[in-house]
Motif scaffolding. Structure first.
Motif, PDB file in Angstrom:
ATOM      1  N   ILE A 294      -7.399  -1.540 -12.040  1.00  0.00           N
ATOM      2  CA  ILE A 294      -6.738  -0.678 -11.735  1.00  0.00           C
ATOM      3  C   ILE A 294      -5.517  -2.249 -12.927  1.00  0.00           C
ATOM      4  O   ILE A 294      -4.056  -0.325 -12.752  1.00  0.00           O
ATOM      5  N   GLY A 295      -5.190  -2.871 -13.205  1.00  0.00           N
ATOM      6  CA  GLY A 295      -4.360  -3.481 -14.157  1.00  0.00           C
ATOM      7  C   GLY A 295      -3.374  -3.931 -13.202  1.00  0.00           C
ATOM      8  O   GLY A 295      -3.401  -4.078 -11.948  1.00  0.00           O
ATOM      9  N   HIS A 296      -2.146  -4.243 -14.185  1.00  0.00           N
ATOM     10  CA  HIS A 296      -1.211  -4.836 -13.932  1.00  0.00           C
ATOM     11  C   HIS A 296      -0.730  -3.009 -13.005  1.00  0.00           C
ATOM     12  O   HIS A 296      -0.315  -2.650 -13.845  1.00  0.00           O
ATOM     13  N   ASN A 297       0.030  -3.389 -11.659  1.00  0.00           N
ATOM     14  CA  ASN A 297      -0.491  -1.945 -10.970  1.00  0.00           C
ATOM     15  C   ASN A 297       0.896  -2.663  -9.391  1.00  0.00           C
ATOM     16  O   ASN A 297       0.669  -3.297  -8.811  1.00  0.00           O
ATOM     17  N   ARG A 298       2.454  -2.109  -9.962  1.00  0.00           N
ATOM     18  CA  ARG A 298       3.111  -2.696  -8.578  1.00  0.00           C
ATOM     19  C   ARG A 298       2.931  -1.455  -7.984  1.00  0.00           C
ATOM     20  O   ARG A 298       3.476  -1.949  -6.798  1.00  0.00           O
ATOM     21  N   ASP A 299       1.865  -0.872  -7.512  1.00  0.00           N
ATOM     22  CA  ASP A 299       2.237   0.510  -7.132  1.00  0.00           C
ATOM     23  C   ASP A 299       0.633   0.106  -6.002  1.00  0.00           C
ATOM     24  O   ASP A 299       0.368   1.214  -5.244  1.00  0.00           O
ATOM     25  N   VAL A 300       0.836  -0.695  -5.398  1.00  0.00           N
ATOM     26  CA  VAL A 300      -0.240  -1.141  -4.945  1.00  0.00           C
ATOM     27  C   VAL A 300       0.021  -1.490  -3.669  1.00  0.00           C
ATOM     28  O   VAL A 300       1.408  -2.809  -3.310  1.00  0.00           O
ATOM     29  N   ASP A 301      -0.348  -0.647  -2.284  1.00  0.00           N
ATOM     30  CA  ASP A 301       0.208  -1.165  -1.574  1.00  0.00           C
ATOM     31  C   ASP A 301      -0.672  -1.615  -0.259  1.00  0.00           C
ATOM     32  O   ASP A 301      -1.961  -1.046  -0.319  1.00  0.00           O
ATOM     33  N   ILE A 302       0.132  -2.217   0.527  1.00  0.00           N
ATOM     34  CA  ILE A 302      -1.457  -3.435   1.727  1.00  0.00           C
ATOM     35  C   ILE A 302      -0.590  -2.187   3.072  1.00  0.00           C
ATOM     36  O   ILE A 302       0.392  -2.521   3.362  1.00  0.00           O
ATOM     37  N   GLU A 303      -2.022  -2.005   3.484  1.00  0.00           N
ATOM     38  CA  GLU A 303      -1.508  -1.299   4.799  1.00  0.00           C
ATOM     39  C   GLU A 303      -2.253  -1.630   6.331  1.00  0.00           C
ATOM     40  O   GLU A 303      -3.664  -2.438   5.505  1.00  0.00           O
ATOM     41  N   PHE A 304      -2.358  -1.293   7.374  1.00  0.00           N
ATOM     42  CA  PHE A 304      -2.870  -1.499   8.380  1.00  0.00           C
ATOM     43  C   PHE A 304      -3.530  -0.535   8.573  1.00  0.00           C
ATOM     44  O   PHE A 304      -3.288   1.028   8.733  1.00  0.00           O
ATOM     45  N   ALA A 305      -5.286  -0.586   9.331  1.00  0.00           N
ATOM     46  CA  ALA A 305      -6.411   0.817   9.584  1.00  0.00           C
ATOM     47  C   ALA A 305      -6.840   0.227  10.266  1.00  0.00           C
ATOM     48  O   ALA A 305      -7.050  -0.883  11.412  1.00  0.00           O
ATOM     49  N   THR A 306      -7.742   0.924  11.187  1.00  0.00           N
ATOM     50  CA  THR A 306      -8.819   0.686  12.154  1.00  0.00           C
ATOM     51  C   THR A 306     -10.105   1.312  11.809  1.00  0.00           C
ATOM     52  O   THR A 306     -10.150   2.415  10.958  1.00  0.00           O
TER      53      THR A 306
ATOM     54  N   ILE B  73      -6.114   5.311   7.968  1.00  0.00           N
ATOM     55  CA  ILE B  73      -4.808   4.255   8.283  1.00  0.00           C
ATOM     56  C   ILE B  73      -3.406   4.254   8.739  1.00  0.00           C
ATOM     57  O   ILE B  73      -3.507   6.029   8.893  1.00  0.00           O
ATOM     58  N   ASP B  74      -2.920   4.152   9.472  1.00  0.00           N
ATOM     59  CA  ASP B  74      -2.035   3.999  10.457  1.00  0.00           C
ATOM     60  C   ASP B  74      -1.116   4.554   8.835  1.00  0.00           C
ATOM     61  O   ASP B  74      -0.435   4.758   8.248  1.00  0.00           O
ATOM     62  N   ASN B  75      -0.904   6.034  10.458  1.00  0.00           N
ATOM     63  CA  ASN B  75       0.928   6.774   9.241  1.00  0.00           C
ATOM     64  C   ASN B  75      -0.269   7.863   8.124  1.00  0.00           C
ATOM     65  O   ASN B  75       0.927   8.344   7.268  1.00  0.00           O
ATOM     66  N   MET B  76      -0.869   7.647   8.463  1.00  0.00           N
ATOM     67  CA  MET B  76      -2.144   8.354   7.332  1.00  0.00           C
ATOM     68  C   MET B  76      -2.926   9.939   8.492  1.00  0.00           C
ATOM     69  O   MET B  76      -3.109   9.420   9.225  1.00  0.00           O
ATOM     70  N   PRO B  77      -2.510  11.053   7.756  1.00  0.00           N
ATOM     71  CA  PRO B  77      -3.462  12.327   9.135  1.00  0.00           C
ATOM     72  C   PRO B  77      -4.856  12.566   8.713  1.00  0.00           C
ATOM     73  O   PRO B  77      -4.779  12.717   9.751  1.00  0.00           O
ATOM     74  N   VAL B  78      -5.133  11.438   7.508  1.00  0.00           N
ATOM     75  CA  VAL B  78      -6.491  11.560   7.254  1.00  0.00           C
ATOM     76  C   VAL B  78      -7.640  10.600   7.561  1.00  0.00           C
ATOM     77  O   VAL B  78      -6.690   9.172   7.274  1.00  0.00           O
TER      78      VAL B  78
END
Length: 108
Positions: free
Chosen positions: A20-32, A44-49
């Motif tokens: 993915i290379g150097h990417n500031r657009d990596v987000d860490i989220e919580f999921a079940t 993933i929390d707050n995602m509809p799919v």
């Protein structure tokens, strides 16, 4: 299908970072975890799919894998380490590539 990345945890992480290379657009989220491996499904929390095994990469320490071990200094034997992930577990997920790639990092 779950992408299989060879090597230990460090080399797998290095592979993903290189991909993915150097990417500031990596987000860490919580999921079940909705369903365990090998047909993992996560929400993933707050995602509809829901995401399934074709959508995510799961780190080696969370999958079934083989290890060589010794017990009490005895001979080296091979041991299967079973995946600790079960339905209902909470996990940390790195989202990258404009939220099109998902890497399950660890159980929380």
């Amino acid at each position: 299908m779950i992408e299989q990345i060879e090597g230990g945890g460090f080399s797998q992480l290095k592979h993903v970072i290189k991909a993915i290379g150097h990417n500031r657009d990596v987000d860490i989220e919580f999921a079940t975890v909705l369903a365990p491996l090998p047909n993992i499904r996560i929400k993933i929390d707050n995602m509809p799919v829901e995401l399934d095994a074709d959508d995510v990469v799961v780190c080696e320490h969370l999958r079934d894998h083989m290890r060589e071990v010794t017990i009490n200094g005895g001979e080296v034997v091979e041991m299967t380490v079973m995946s600790p992930l079960m339905a209902g577990d909470r996990v940390a997920v790195a989202m990258y590539a404009d939220n099109q790639g998902y890497l399950v990092l660890d159980r929380i």
